[in-house]
Design an enzyme around this catalytic site. Structure first.
Site, PDB file in Angstrom:
ATOM      1  N   SER A 148     -19.658  -6.332  21.697  1.00 32.42           N
ATOM      2  CA  SER A 148     -19.531  -6.405  20.187  1.00 32.42           C
ATOM      3  C   SER A 148     -18.604  -5.403  19.635  1.00 32.42           C
ATOM      4  O   SER A 148     -18.458  -4.390  20.282  1.00 32.42           O
ATOM      5  CB  SER A 148     -20.900  -6.487  19.561  1.00 32.42           C
ATOM      6  OG  SER A 148     -21.011  -6.087  18.297  1.00 32.42           O
ATOM      7  N   TYR A 161     -28.808  -1.548  19.220  1.00 32.81           N
ATOM      8  CA  TYR A 161     -27.959  -2.733  19.566  1.00 32.81           C
ATOM      9  C   TYR A 161     -26.455  -2.265  19.583  1.00 32.81           C
ATOM     10  O   TYR A 161     -25.999  -2.514  20.429  1.00 32.81           O
ATOM     11  CB  TYR A 161     -27.919  -3.918  18.398  1.00 32.81           C
ATOM     12  CG  TYR A 161     -26.985  -4.952  18.478  1.00 32.81           C
ATOM     13  CD1 TYR A 161     -25.649  -4.944  17.904  1.00 32.81           C
ATOM     14  CD2 TYR A 161     -27.283  -6.100  19.417  1.00 32.81           C
ATOM     15  CE1 TYR A 161     -24.881  -5.903  18.059  1.00 32.81           C
ATOM     16  CE2 TYR A 161     -26.418  -7.094  19.665  1.00 32.81           C
ATOM     17  CZ  TYR A 161     -25.232  -6.965  18.633  1.00 32.81           C
ATOM     18  OH  TYR A 161     -24.309  -8.060  19.079  1.00 32.81           O
TER      19      TYR A 161
HETATM   20  N1  LIG Z   1     -23.162 -14.277  16.847  1.00 29.37           N
HETATM   21  C1  LIG Z   1     -22.418 -13.052  16.650  1.00 29.37           C
HETATM   22  O1  LIG Z   1     -21.994 -12.932  15.422  1.00 29.37           O
HETATM   23  C2  LIG Z   1     -22.320 -12.177  17.693  1.00 29.37           C
HETATM   24  C3  LIG Z   1     -22.790 -11.943  18.963  1.00 29.37           C
HETATM   25  N2  LIG Z   1     -22.588 -11.305  19.706  1.00 29.37           N
HETATM   26  C4  LIG Z   1     -23.300 -11.325  20.933  1.00 29.37           C
HETATM   27  O2  LIG Z   1     -23.045 -12.676  21.638  1.00 29.37           O
HETATM   28  C5  LIG Z   1     -24.269 -12.942  22.592  1.00 29.37           C
HETATM   29  C6  LIG Z   1     -24.485 -14.364  22.238  1.00 29.37           C
HETATM   30  O3  LIG Z   1     -25.026 -14.280  20.892  1.00 29.37           O
HETATM   31  P1  LIG Z   1     -25.550 -15.417  20.095  1.00 29.37           P
HETATM   32  O4  LIG Z   1     -24.858 -16.600  20.623  1.00 29.37           O
HETATM   33  O5  LIG Z   1     -24.994 -15.176  18.705  1.00 29.37           O
HETATM   34  O6  LIG Z   1     -27.075 -15.364  20.057  1.00 29.37           O
HETATM   35  P2  LIG Z   1     -28.037 -16.517  20.351  1.00 29.37           P
HETATM   36  O7  LIG Z   1     -29.339 -16.005  19.730  1.00 29.37           O
HETATM   37  O8  LIG Z   1     -27.521 -17.659  19.345  1.00 29.37           O
HETATM   38  O9  LIG Z   1     -28.086 -16.928  21.668  1.00 29.37           O
HETATM   39  C7  LIG Z   1     -28.542 -15.989  22.609  1.00 29.37           C
HETATM   40  C8  LIG Z   1     -28.950 -16.540  24.002  1.00 29.37           C
HETATM   41  O10 LIG Z   1     -29.117 -15.542  24.836  1.00 29.37           O
HETATM   42  C9  LIG Z   1     -30.345 -16.081  25.545  1.00 29.37           C
HETATM   43  N3  LIG Z   1     -31.456 -15.057  25.935  1.00 29.37           N
HETATM   44  C10 LIG Z   1     -31.927 -14.160  25.125  1.00 29.37           C
HETATM   45  N4  LIG Z   1     -32.718 -13.329  25.581  1.00 29.37           N
HETATM   46  C11 LIG Z   1     -32.668 -14.077  27.190  1.00 29.37           C
HETATM   47  C12 LIG Z   1     -33.356 -13.360  28.284  1.00 29.37           C
HETATM   48  N5  LIG Z   1     -34.366 -12.439  28.082  1.00 29.37           N
HETATM   49  N6  LIG Z   1     -33.283 -14.181  29.352  1.00 29.37           N
HETATM   50  C13 LIG Z   1     -32.247 -15.211  29.178  1.00 29.37           C
HETATM   51  N7  LIG Z   1     -31.646 -15.694  28.149  1.00 29.37           N
HETATM   52  C14 LIG Z   1     -31.839 -14.833  26.908  1.00 29.37           C
HETATM   53  C15 LIG Z   1     -31.101 -17.081  24.546  1.00 29.37           C
HETATM   54  O11 LIG Z   1     -31.798 -18.015  25.035  1.00 29.37           O
HETATM   55  C16 LIG Z   1     -29.654 -17.704  23.910  1.00 29.37           C
HETATM   56  O12 LIG Z   1     -29.293 -18.897  24.740  1.00 29.37           O
HETATM   57  C17 LIG Z   1     -25.168 -11.723  22.608  1.00 29.37           C
HETATM   58  O13 LIG Z   1     -25.080 -10.925  23.578  1.00 29.37           O
HETATM   59  C18 LIG Z   1     -24.606 -11.207  21.121  1.00 29.37           C
HETATM   60  O14 LIG Z   1     -25.062  -9.849  21.104  1.00 29.37           O
HETATM   61  C19 LIG Z   1     -21.647 -10.188  19.636  1.00 29.37           C
HETATM   62  C20 LIG Z   1     -21.252 -10.166  18.432  1.00 29.37           C
HETATM   63  C21 LIG Z   1     -21.460 -10.957  17.431  1.00 29.37           C
HETATM   64  C1  LIG Z   2     -21.313  -8.081  14.996  1.00 29.16           C
HETATM   65  C2  LIG Z   2     -22.595  -7.985  15.462  1.00 29.16           C
HETATM   66  O1  LIG Z   2     -22.598  -7.969  16.874  1.00 29.16           O
HETATM   67  C3  LIG Z   2     -23.461  -8.955  14.860  1.00 29.16           C
HETATM   68  O2  LIG Z   2     -24.332  -8.309  13.860  1.00 29.16           O
HETATM   69  C4  LIG Z   2     -25.386  -9.029  13.999  1.00 29.16           C
HETATM   70  O3  LIG Z   2     -26.451  -8.720  12.874  1.00 29.16           O
HETATM   71  C5  LIG Z   2     -25.759  -9.728  14.962  1.00 29.16           C
HETATM   72  O4  LIG Z   2     -26.896  -8.823  15.736  1.00 29.16           O
HETATM   73  C6  LIG Z   2     -24.505  -9.807  15.627  1.00 29.16           C
HETATM   74  O5  LIG Z   2     -24.626  -9.291  17.070  1.00 29.16           O
END
Ligand SMILES: NC(=O)C1=CN([C@@H]2O[C@H](COP(=O)(O)OP(=O)(O)OC[C@H]3O[C@@H](n4cnc5c(N)ncnc54)[C@H](O)[C@@H]3O)[C@@H](O)[C@H]2O)C=CC1
Ligand SMILES: C[C@H](O)[C@@H]1OC(=O)[C@H](O)[C@@H]1O
Length: 258
Positions: A148, A161
């Protein structure tokens, strides 16, 4: 005439964690549409089965392996099961992650453990379990972690985080350093805000969204489909000489222009 590098993934097998929704779901569908056989991992089997159905409806191939990536014993058993089924895995995407947006004064030890276990420990343990096998494979492999911008600059989205995402960036460099000679490339992508279940409630707040847009040169948040290209570049032959790098996919946010 130059040999143009391929972004295609025909014949490749790709593990994607957190593939049930958000960024992981988008990468799973995008990699399947690029020809990969995708191996879908997360805790929620129903979500994974839904993504599998979407991929198959598009003519792609996907298999579901429910796993809690914070349970290292379960993780290792699942990776062993995957290699028993596939023999070779070409790509690993460490995407599973979570956040608890506490101020530093209020962070609890339990919050620290939950965020670090989900975001960093799981990514390392998956990288180790899969990477050891990739080192034995003739064509090595590619590991891509989803970090991130929070791992690179200060944000108000939580100190733990941010620390977890910075750890992923440094882990990427050292794994790339150790495994390069074995043909295993290790990179990460660093997204700014993309609308997913993790961030939807934040982005629905007009004031918060305006704060985001004020520091984003492209003046919009990302769409999850916009992460597929950078991830494909780093995971395919098109990125064959790239390792140890973090590519920020951030609408320009990390350049901090004035
Ligand atoms: N959405 C955003 O703006 C951003 C997201 N990220 C990163 O991208 C990645 C995905 O984020 P999103 O799709 O937004 O989140 P989300 O919450 O929509 O999806 C997260 C996924 O990870 C899985 N997960 C969580 N804990 C788990 C565990 N213990 N075991 C197996 N699966 C697990 C969930 O089931 C889900 O499929 C994360 O690492 C997040 O930190 C980074 C920067 C920005
Ligand atoms: C940009 C960050 O990664 C973003 O900020 C948040 O609040 C979410 O946790 C996403 O990871």
């Amino acid at each position: 005439m130059m040999n143009l590098p391929s972004f295609r993934l025909e014949g490749k097998k790709a593990i994607i964690t957190g593939a049930g929704r958000g960024i992981g779901r988008a990468l799973a569908i995008g990699f399947a549409q690029s020809g990969a056989e995708v191996i879908l991992c997360s805790r929620t089997e129903s979500e994974l089965e839904q993504v599998k159905s979407e991929i198959e409806a598009l003519g792609g191939s996907a298999l579901v392996y429910p796993v809690d990536v914070t349970d290292t014993a379960e993780l290792k058993k699942t990776v062993k099961h995957i290699f028993n089924d596939f023999q070779v895995v070409d790509i690993l995407i460490n995407n599973a992650g979570m956040n608890i947006r506490s101020k530093a004064n209020d962070v609890t030890e339990d919050e620290w453990i939950r965020i670090m276990d989900t975001n960093v420990k799981s990514a390392f343990m998956m990288s180790q379990a899969v990477g050891i096998r990739m080192q034995e494979q003739q064509n090595g492999g590619s590991i891509l972690s989803v970090s991130s911008v929070a791992g690179h600059i200060a944000l108000k989205t939580g100190v733990v985080y941010a620390a977890s995402k910075a750890a992923m960036i440094q882990m990427t460099k050292v794994l790339a350093y150790e495994w390069g000679s074995k043909g295993v490339r290790v990179n990460s992508i660093g997204p700014w805000y993309f609308e997913t279940p993790l961030t939807k409630h934040l982005l629905e707040d007009e004031n918060y969204l305006n704060e985001i847009l004020a520091v984003t040169p492209l003046k919009r948040v990302g769409q999850v489909e916009e992460l597929i290209g950078p991830a494909l570049f780093l995971s395919s032959e098109a990125g064959s000489y790239v390792t140890g790098q973090t590519l920020f996919v951030d609408g320009g946010m990390t350049i901090n222009g004035f």
